[in-house]
Design a protein around this motif. Structure first.
Motif, short mmCIF file in Angstrom:
data_model
loop_
_atom_site.label_atom_id
_atom_site.label_comp_id
_atom_site.label_asym_id
_atom_site.label_seq_id
_atom_site.Cartn_x
_atom_site.Cartn_y
_atom_site.Cartn_z
N ARG A 1 23.12 46.57 6.02
CA ARG A 1 24.33 47.88 5.53
C ARG A 1 22.65 47.87 3.99
NH1 ARG A 1 30.10 46.24 3.65
NH2 ARG A 1 29.71 47.21 1.98
N VAL A 2 22.64 47.20 3.59
CA VAL A 2 21.96 47.19 2.51
C VAL A 2 20.91 47.59 2.40
CG1 VAL A 2 20.42 45.65 0.39
CG2 VAL A 2 22.67 44.75 1.11
N GLU A 3 19.93 47.26 4.13
CA GLU A 3 19.01 48.09 4.26
C GLU A 3 19.83 49.50 4.68
OE1 GLU A 3 16.69 44.67 6.63
OE2 GLU A 3 18.28 45.39 7.64
N LEU B 1 26.00 42.38 6.56
CA LEU B 1 25.93 42.95 4.54
C LEU B 1 24.20 43.21 4.77
CD1 LEU B 1 27.57 40.38 3.61
CD2 LEU B 1 28.39 42.74 3.44
N ILE B 2 22.97 42.42 5.37
CA ILE B 2 22.01 42.58 5.12
C ILE B 2 21.31 43.70 5.49
CG2 ILE B 2 19.17 42.27 5.85
CD1 ILE B 2 20.43 39.99 3.22
N LEU C 1 21.47 51.39 2.94
CA LEU C 1 21.05 52.30 1.87
C LEU C 1 20.39 52.39 1.07
CD1 LEU C 1 24.87 49.94 0.60
CD2 LEU C 1 24.61 52.88 1.78
N GLU C 2 19.02 50.87 1.11
CA GLU C 2 18.13 51.43 0.96
C GLU C 2 17.56 52.84 1.39
OE1 GLU C 2 16.25 49.91 -2.43
OE2 GLU C 2 18.24 48.64 -2.42
N LYS D 1 18.65 55.88 -0.14
CA LYS D 1 18.05 56.08 -1.37
C LYS D 1 17.26 56.58 -1.99
CE LYS D 1 17.89 52.40 -4.24
NZ LYS D 1 18.05 51.73 -5.21
#
Length: 78
Positions: free
Chosen positions: A15-17, A12-13, A19-20, A23
């Protein structure tokens, strides 16, 4: 069970990284478009306002414009 939970959290971490990162790349692309517009004579600040207005629902936009007109009239700007 803790290993499965740890793996899930790590995924999960990550994936967030990712996506960041995406972005940030998109934000850079948007900044480039505004710079290009400015280079050919458009006002980037006004363009940002137009983009913001186009995101709004028509009723919300009408209400905001009506309030803006009311405030401007009250201050002698209209």
């Amino acid at each position: 069970m803790a290993d499965a939970t740890d793996d899930r959290l790590r995924l999960l971490i990550e994936r967030v990284e990712r996506l960041e990162e995406e972005k940030k790349g998109i934000a850079d692309d948007i900044r480039d478009v505004y710079a290009e517009a400015k280079a050919v004579g458009y006002d980037a600040k006004i363009m940002r306002q137009i983009v913001r207005l186009r995101k709004m629902k028509p009723d919300d936009r009408s209400e905001m414009e009506m309030l803006l007109d009311t405030y401007k009239a009250a201050l002698g700007l209209g």
